[in-house]
Design a protein around this motif. Structure first.
Motif, short mmCIF file in Angstrom:
data_model
loop_
_atom_site.label_atom_id
_atom_site.label_comp_id
_atom_site.label_asym_id
_atom_site.label_seq_id
_atom_site.Cartn_x
_atom_site.Cartn_y
_atom_site.Cartn_z
N THR A 10 12.09 67.27 -27.28
CA THR A 10 10.89 66.48 -27.56
C THR A 10 11.03 65.12 -26.89
O THR A 10 12.14 64.62 -26.71
CB THR A 10 10.67 66.26 -29.07
N VAL A 11 9.89 64.54 -26.52
CA VAL A 11 9.84 63.18 -26.00
C VAL A 11 9.12 62.36 -27.07
O VAL A 11 7.94 62.55 -27.31
CB VAL A 11 9.09 63.11 -24.66
N LEU A 41 14.77 63.71 -16.20
CA LEU A 41 13.43 63.17 -16.38
C LEU A 41 12.70 63.11 -15.05
O LEU A 41 13.26 62.67 -14.04
CB LEU A 41 13.51 61.77 -16.99
N TYR A 42 11.44 63.57 -15.06
CA TYR A 42 10.63 63.63 -13.85
C TYR A 42 9.29 62.95 -14.07
O TYR A 42 8.68 63.08 -15.13
CB TYR A 42 10.36 65.09 -13.44
N ASP A 43 8.82 62.23 -13.04
CA ASP A 43 7.47 61.67 -13.02
C ASP A 43 6.55 62.81 -12.60
O ASP A 43 6.66 63.33 -11.49
CB ASP A 43 7.40 60.52 -12.02
N VAL A 44 5.67 63.23 -13.49
CA VAL A 44 4.73 64.31 -13.19
C VAL A 44 3.29 63.80 -13.29
O VAL A 44 2.40 64.49 -13.75
CB VAL A 44 4.96 65.54 -14.09
N THR A 45 3.08 62.57 -12.83
CA THR A 45 1.75 61.97 -12.81
C THR A 45 0.82 62.84 -11.99
O THR A 45 1.16 63.22 -10.86
CB THR A 45 1.83 60.54 -12.22
N PRO A 46 -0.36 63.19 -12.53
CA PRO A 46 -1.32 64.02 -11.78
C PRO A 46 -1.68 63.38 -10.43
O PRO A 46 -1.83 62.16 -10.34
CB PRO A 46 -2.54 64.07 -12.70
N GLY A 47 -1.78 64.21 -9.41
CA GLY A 47 -2.11 63.74 -8.07
C GLY A 47 -0.91 63.39 -7.23
O GLY A 47 -1.05 63.04 -6.06
N THR A 77 2.36 57.93 -15.43
CA THR A 77 1.45 58.24 -16.54
C THR A 77 1.83 59.52 -17.29
O THR A 77 1.29 59.80 -18.35
CB THR A 77 -0.01 58.36 -16.05
N ALA A 78 2.75 60.30 -16.73
CA ALA A 78 3.20 61.54 -17.38
C ALA A 78 4.66 61.78 -17.03
O ALA A 78 5.09 61.51 -15.91
CB ALA A 78 2.35 62.72 -16.95
N VAL A 79 5.43 62.27 -18.02
CA VAL A 79 6.84 62.52 -17.82
C VAL A 79 7.17 63.94 -18.29
O VAL A 79 6.57 64.44 -19.23
CB VAL A 79 7.72 61.48 -18.55
N ARG A 80 8.14 64.57 -17.61
CA ARG A 80 8.65 65.87 -18.02
C ARG A 80 10.15 65.74 -18.23
O ARG A 80 10.85 65.16 -17.40
CB ARG A 80 8.36 66.93 -16.96
N ALA A 81 10.63 66.26 -19.35
CA ALA A 81 12.06 66.26 -19.66
C ALA A 81 12.56 67.70 -19.62
O ALA A 81 12.06 68.54 -20.36
CB ALA A 81 12.29 65.65 -21.04
N ASP A 82 13.50 67.97 -18.74
CA ASP A 82 14.10 69.30 -18.61
C ASP A 82 15.54 69.25 -19.10
O ASP A 82 16.37 68.53 -18.55
CB ASP A 82 14.09 69.77 -17.16
#
Length: 96
Positions: A10-11, A41-47, A77-82
């Motif tokens: 969870t974030v 941690l990855y920046d998964v900002t749309p676009g 604006t969006a982050v993904r944690a793997d």
């Protein structure tokens, strides 16, 4: 043949103050051993193409956190944690 249970990541905190700092924190729950696990941690900002921000070690209580000063120069604006144990979580990032 049995497979290891996936990690539940969870974030709980995701904040980016442009040109100041960026902070992410969360938890990791897994029935397996807690040692040696990490979260990428990855920046998964749309676009934009996904870009790696950093890595955090999961402690023995299942908590992790990552901070960078100064943060990236473009607003995240969006982050993904793997998790290295197989779990994934995504969250919106709160500005300032």
């Amino acid at each position: 043949m049995t497979t290891a249970p996936k990690d539940v990541v969870t974030v709980s905190t995701a904040r980016h103050r442009l040109n100041k700092d960026i902070t992410f924190a969360g938890t990791s729950k897994n029935a397996g051993p807690a040692t040696g696990a990490s979260v990428m941690l990855y920046d998964v900002t749309p676009g934009r193409a996904a870009a790696r921000l950093g890595a955090a070690t999961i402690n023995s209580l299942g908590n992790w956190s990552w901070t960078a000063k100064p943060g990236p120069t473009r607003q995240v604006t969006a982050v993904r944690a793997d998790s290295s144990r197989g779990g994934t979580a995504q969250a919106a990032v709160r500005p300032g």
